[in-house]
Design a protein around this motif. Structure first.
Motif, PDB file in Angstrom:
ATOM      1  N   GLY B  92     -27.769  22.941   6.873  1.00 44.88           N
ATOM      2  CA  GLY B  92     -28.381  21.926   7.726  1.00 44.88           C
ATOM      3  C   GLY B  92     -27.374  20.864   8.139  1.00 44.88           C
ATOM      4  O   GLY B  92     -26.251  20.811   7.650  1.00 44.88           O
ATOM      5  N   ASP B  93     -27.805  20.007   9.063  1.00 43.67           N
ATOM      6  CA  ASP B  93     -26.909  18.981   9.607  1.00 43.67           C
ATOM      7  C   ASP B  93     -26.434  18.005   8.526  1.00 43.67           C
ATOM      8  O   ASP B  93     -25.256  17.661   8.456  1.00 43.67           O
ATOM      9  N   ARG B  94     -27.373  17.555   7.693  1.00 44.30           N
ATOM     10  CA  ARG B  94     -26.993  16.602   6.633  1.00 44.30           C
ATOM     11  C   ARG B  94     -26.023  17.266   5.664  1.00 44.30           C
ATOM     12  O   ARG B  94     -25.029  16.672   5.247  1.00 44.30           O
ATOM     13  N   ASP B  95     -26.325  18.498   5.326  1.00 42.28           N
ATOM     14  CA  ASP B  95     -25.495  19.259   4.409  1.00 42.28           C
ATOM     15  C   ASP B  95     -24.091  19.462   5.007  1.00 42.28           C
ATOM     16  O   ASP B  95     -23.084  19.352   4.302  1.00 42.28           O
ATOM     17  N   PHE B  96     -24.034  19.744   6.300  1.00 41.81           N
ATOM     18  CA  PHE B  96     -22.744  19.936   6.962  1.00 41.81           C
ATOM     19  C   PHE B  96     -21.804  18.754   6.708  1.00 41.81           C
ATOM     20  O   PHE B  96     -20.607  18.934   6.497  1.00 41.81           O
ATOM     21  N   ALA B  97     -22.348  17.554   6.730  1.00 37.18           N
ATOM     22  CA  ALA B  97     -21.504  16.371   6.544  1.00 37.18           C
ATOM     23  C   ALA B  97     -20.791  16.423   5.194  1.00 37.18           C
ATOM     24  O   ALA B  97     -19.602  16.103   5.085  1.00 37.18           O
TER      25      ALA B  97
END
Lengths: 318, 318
Positions: B92-97
Motif C-alpha cells: 500500500g501507499d503508506r507501506d511504500f513510504a
C-alpha cells in the motif's frame, strides 16, 4: 514532415500539444531537458520529461501544469512522518510510481533514454521523447546566502524551495561538458525538416540542452529552419521566473534580448507576442526573421495557433 | 526483567503486544526474522520487521494482521498501469513510504539494524527491535512444478502468490550459513533473564533466526529459561500454512512434534493449547516442561494471558 523540438517542462509540453494539433501528420521528436532532474528519496525524478509525457499522454494536472491529475499525497505524508524530506518538492502517489519504475530500470542498467521509451509505452505521447543525454547533467544555481556565503544549490532547490527569491549569480550545468547526446538525438536533428524552440526557459531548459556538446552544432549545421517562440512577453516571463536566470547570464528579460542570446547563428526565425511588436525590427536587424503574434497558451487551440505561426515562419525562412 | 523474544510476523507481533501488557516494566528485545525480506520494485521490503513495528506502534491493519491501517493502493495501481509487477504482493501507499525510507538508508550505507532503529524512532514500539542479521538471508522454498520441474522460489512467492498450495520439498535459508547476528543480538541474549518463542512459524520464522550461526548456541548456553508457545492447535496452524513448511522438514503438525523439533537442548518450557492437553505428557517425557492453556490470541487480553502463562512457566523451570 519531421520536426525536432527542444523542450523544457510546462511551456514546452503545452506548445507540443498545440503542435500535434497543428501538424497531426508530422513526425515529432522531442529532445527533453534533464538538467533539472533530481534524486529524491533515493528515486530518480525527471520533472521535464514527465511533464511532457503526462501532458501529451493525458495524465497531467491541467491547472497546475505539472504532476498528475487526481493526485494524492499519502506517500509524501508518510515520509514526512518519518522525518524524511524534502517536503518542498511535491511528489504525489501517482507520480511516485513513475519514479519507482524509472529508478528500478536505471538500477538494472538501462540508460535513461531506454527508460523514457518504456514509460512512454504507457503514455503514448504521440511524439518520440528522448532525453538530451543519458549522462547525468545537473543544473546548479550559484547564490549568495547570509549564513553560508556564496554557494551552489540544485536548480530545484533554487526554483521550488526558494522560488527564485534571491538573485542567481551563475547557472552551472554540471556535467554538461562531458555529457554525450542520447542515442537518436543527433540523428533526429540531422534528419529534421525543421527545429523548433518552444517558449521554454532559454537558460535552464533549452540552454541546458544546447550545452550538451554536439547538439548546438548539429542544429546550427542542419541546414533547416530553426524557429523559436519567445517565453518573455512584455518584459516578463509568461510563467516561472525566467527573468532571474536570464539576469544570471547577463540577458535582459525582453523578447529581443532572448533572440539575440540564441543568436542568428542558431535561430532563423523568432516569434514575439503582439504586445512586443516593437521588438520585431530589432530582432530582424540582428538577422533573425521575426513576427509578432499572440503567444499566450491559454488553451490547446491557442497553442495550436502559435504552432501554425511557427510552421509558417519556418517555411518563410526556408 | 530482560526478555528476548524471537519473532516472525503476525503471531509474533500479536504475542508481543500481549507481553508488553503482561510485563509493562520488562525490557524487551525482539530479534526479528528477515528471511522473508524481499526486493520489490527496487525497494527493500521487510515484512516481519514491519509487522512487529506497525503492530506495536499502532499502525497495523488490525483485521488483516499485516500492512497499514487506512491503506490506499494508488502507487501499486500505477505500477500495474506501467505493466510493472508483481501484482500479487499487496504494497500500500503508506507501506511504500517505509520501504522508500529503508532503501534510501541502505543505499546510503546504513546496516539494516540501524535502519530499523531509525524507523522505530517514529513508531516507538516499546521494545528494542533488532533484525536477526544485517546480512542478506533469503528463505527459498523448493517446489515441483509441472512446467519447470523442481525449482526454488522465494518464500514470498510460495506463501503469498502460491498460497502454499503445492508441497514444499525443502526450505532453504539462503545465505544463513555465512550471516552474522546483527549488532546487539548476542549481547541481548547473553544479558536476558529469559527467552521466549512466540507462536510464530517454527520453520520459516523462528527456524530461520536460529539458522544464523551463533544465535541457537547463545540461547542454548544462556542458562536462562527458554519458553515457547505452540503455533499448532489441534493439529493445525492457527494461521498461515505452517503445516506445509513443517512437512518439508519432516515434522508433524502437532504441538508435541514442534516442541520436539526445537528440542530439550533449546526449550525448557512449552505451552500447548487446552485442546492439545493430551500432548503435555509426551512433551514432558521429552524433557520439556509443558502446560496446556488457551492459546488463541483473539484479542490483546488473550495474548496478555498467554504471555503471563509463559512468564509463569519460565519461573517454574528457572
Amino acid at each position: 514532415m519531421r520536426i525536432v523540438v527542444l523542450a523544457g517542462g510546462i511551456g514546452g509540453a503545452r506548445f507540443l500539444r498545440g503542435l500535434k494539433a497543428a501538424a497531426p501528420d508530422a513526425e515529432i521528436t522531442v529532445i527533453g531537458n534533464t538538467g533539472d532532474d533530481i534524486h529524491l528519496f533515493g528515486l530518480k525524478v525527471c520533472p521535464d520529461l514527465d511533464t511532457v509525457m503526462y501532458t501529451l499522454g493525458g495524465g497531467i494536472h491541467e491547472e497546475q501544469g505539472w504532476g498528475r491529475a487526481d493526485e494524492s499525497f499519502t506517500v509524501k505524508e508518510e515520509l514526512a512522518a518519518y522525518g524524511v524530506g524534502p517536503e518542498w518538492f511535491g511528489l504525489g502517489d501517482r507520480d511516485f510510481a513513475t519514479h519507482i519504475v524509472r529508478t528500478q530500470m536505471i538500477d538494472a542498467g538501462y540508460p535513461l533514454s531506454a527508460v523514457t521509451e518504456a514509460l512512454c509505452a504507457r503514455w503514448r505521447p504521440g511524439v518520440r521523447l528522448i532525453p538530451m543525454s543519458d549522462d547525468r547533467v545537473e543544473t546548479h544555481v550559484v547564490i549568495d546566502t547570509p549564513e553560508e556565503g556564496r554557494k551552489a544549490v540544485h536548480f530545484q532547490e533554487y526554483w521550488v524551495r526558494l522560488h527564485a527569491s534571491v538573485p542567481a549569480q551563475a547557472i552551472l550545468p554540471v556535467g554538461a561538458e562531458t555529457a554525450k547526446p542520447a542515442p537518436g538525438v543527433l540523428q533526429a536533428i540531422g534528419e529534421a525538416d525543421l527545429v523548433l524552440f518552444p517558449p521554454s526557459n532559454p537558460v535552464v531548459s533549452i540552454g541546458t540542452i544546447l550545452a550538451v556538446p554536439g547538439i548546438r552544432a548539429a542544429i546550427a549545421e542542419a541546414g533547416v529552419p530553426v524557429v523559436g517562440l519567445s517565453p518573455i512577453i512584455g518584459g516578463a516571463p509568461v510563467r516561472g521566473m525566467a527573468d532571474k536566470v536570464l539576469a544570471a547570464v547577463g540577458v535582459e528579460s525582453t523578447a529581443a534580448a532572448v533572440a539575440a542570446h540564441y543568436g542568428s547563428g542558431l535561430l532563423d526565425g523568432w516569434l514575439v507576442d503582439t504586445s512586443d511588436a516593437a521588438a520585431v525590427a530589432e530582432v530582424e536587424a540582428a538577422g533573425i526573421r521575426c513576427r509578432a503574434v499572440p503567444l499566450l497558451m491559454t488553451d490547446v487551440e491557442a497553442a495550436a495557433a502559435m504552432a501554425r505561426e511557427a510552421l509558417e515562419l519556418a517555411e518563410e525562412v526556408r
